[in-house]
Motif scaffolding. Sequence first.
Motif, short mmCIF file in Angstrom:
data_model
loop_
_atom_site.label_atom_id
_atom_site.label_comp_id
_atom_site.label_asym_id
_atom_site.label_seq_id
_atom_site.Cartn_x
_atom_site.Cartn_y
_atom_site.Cartn_z
N ARG A 80 6.92 34.22 -30.16
CA ARG A 80 6.87 32.87 -29.60
C ARG A 80 6.21 32.82 -28.22
N ARG A 81 6.47 33.84 -27.43
CA ARG A 81 5.89 33.89 -26.09
C ARG A 81 5.00 35.12 -25.99
N ILE A 82 3.83 34.92 -25.44
CA ILE A 82 2.94 36.05 -25.25
C ILE A 82 3.04 36.47 -23.79
N ASN A 83 3.89 37.47 -23.55
CA ASN A 83 4.06 38.03 -22.21
C ASN A 83 4.29 39.53 -22.37
N VAL A 84 4.34 40.23 -21.26
CA VAL A 84 4.43 41.69 -21.30
C VAL A 84 5.68 42.18 -22.06
N PRO A 85 6.88 41.63 -21.79
CA PRO A 85 8.04 42.12 -22.55
C PRO A 85 7.92 41.87 -24.05
N SER A 86 7.41 40.71 -24.45
CA SER A 86 7.26 40.41 -25.88
C SER A 86 6.25 41.34 -26.54
N VAL A 87 5.11 41.53 -25.89
CA VAL A 87 4.07 42.40 -26.45
C VAL A 87 4.60 43.82 -26.59
N ALA A 88 5.29 44.32 -25.58
CA ALA A 88 5.85 45.68 -25.65
C ALA A 88 6.90 45.79 -26.75
N ALA A 89 7.80 44.80 -26.84
CA ALA A 89 8.85 44.83 -27.86
C ALA A 89 8.26 44.75 -29.27
N PHE A 90 7.29 43.87 -29.48
CA PHE A 90 6.67 43.74 -30.80
C PHE A 90 5.87 44.99 -31.15
N SER A 91 5.26 45.61 -30.15
CA SER A 91 4.50 46.82 -30.40
C SER A 91 5.41 47.95 -30.87
N ILE A 92 6.48 48.20 -30.14
CA ILE A 92 7.41 49.28 -30.49
C ILE A 92 8.10 48.99 -31.83
N THR A 93 8.56 47.75 -32.00
CA THR A 93 9.23 47.39 -33.24
C THR A 93 8.28 47.45 -34.43
N GLY A 94 7.04 46.97 -34.23
CA GLY A 94 6.05 47.03 -35.30
C GLY A 94 5.75 48.45 -35.73
N SER A 95 5.62 49.35 -34.77
CA SER A 95 5.40 50.77 -35.07
C SER A 95 6.54 51.35 -35.89
N MET A 96 7.75 51.04 -35.47
CA MET A 96 8.92 51.57 -36.16
C MET A 96 9.05 50.98 -37.57
N LEU A 97 8.80 49.67 -37.69
CA LEU A 97 8.86 49.04 -39.01
C LEU A 97 7.85 49.66 -39.97
N TYR A 98 6.64 49.89 -39.46
CA TYR A 98 5.61 50.49 -40.32
C TYR A 98 6.00 51.91 -40.73
N PHE A 99 6.49 52.68 -39.77
CA PHE A 99 6.91 54.05 -40.07
C PHE A 99 8.01 54.05 -41.13
N LEU A 100 9.03 53.23 -40.94
CA LEU A 100 10.15 53.19 -41.88
C LEU A 100 9.72 52.69 -43.25
N ALA A 101 8.94 51.60 -43.28
CA ALA A 101 8.54 51.01 -44.57
C ALA A 101 7.55 51.88 -45.32
N SER A 102 6.58 52.45 -44.62
CA SER A 102 5.56 53.26 -45.30
C SER A 102 6.17 54.54 -45.87
N ASN A 103 7.06 55.16 -45.12
CA ASN A 103 7.69 56.38 -45.61
C ASN A 103 8.75 56.09 -46.67
N PHE A 104 9.36 54.92 -46.61
CA PHE A 104 10.26 54.50 -47.69
C PHE A 104 9.45 54.36 -48.98
N ALA A 105 8.25 53.77 -48.88
CA ALA A 105 7.39 53.60 -50.06
C ALA A 105 6.98 54.95 -50.63
N VAL A 106 6.68 55.92 -49.74
CA VAL A 106 6.33 57.26 -50.20
C VAL A 106 7.51 57.86 -50.97
N TRP A 107 8.71 57.75 -50.40
CA TRP A 107 9.91 58.29 -51.04
C TRP A 107 10.20 57.59 -52.38
#
Length: 198
Positions: free
Chosen positions: A102-129
């Motif tokens: 909703r807001r484009i600021n440093v805390p939001s960008v950092a939080a979405f970046s870290i969360t997006g990385s983790m979501l991709y890691f978890l989902a992609s490796n779940f799909a592999v499994w």
Amino acid sequence: MKIDRSTWIVFGILVLTASLFRVAEWRFFAFAPHIALAIFGGAVIKDKKLAFILPILSLFISDLLYQVLYIYGYTEIPGFYGGQVINYLLFAGLTVFGFAMRRINVPSVAAFSITGSMLYFLASNFAVWAGGGGLGRPRTFEGLMMCYNDALAFYRDYGLINGFAGNFLIGDLFFMSILFGGYYLLNKTVLKGKTNLA
């Protein structure tokens, strides 16, 4: 809404630059712009079709380039492989995740970046499994945990700093900073306060 020529040019530059960077031989493993591109598209681009097209088209072009390089023996990484459509769906999901910013600021960008990385890691490796790929771990909770551990070891084997917390996270933070920082500067200097593209 009619999209002006300068928006198409920026869109094209983003797609091609991300595609070429991903196939660059000198880049660090897992240091790529596509997770950032997906979240950025979801957060910034008003036209939802274009928001999805941005990361998917760039990913497809880089996969096509990888395939050509693979055919001619310049890389051991094939561009096209079984189950690849799941990867495209994961990037579409990251674009949907970007809609929630909703807001484009440093805390939001950092939080979405870290969360997006983790979501991709978890989902992609779940799909592999779930698909029986990787090391073919059993389809139990313990097998899933083994698959995640395999993935962490895979990242470590490619020289990432502290395993998963290395190039994967750093790359996403870096590219999110470039995309959102560039957008902020463009918005302040050229777009004069316009908040969304396309």
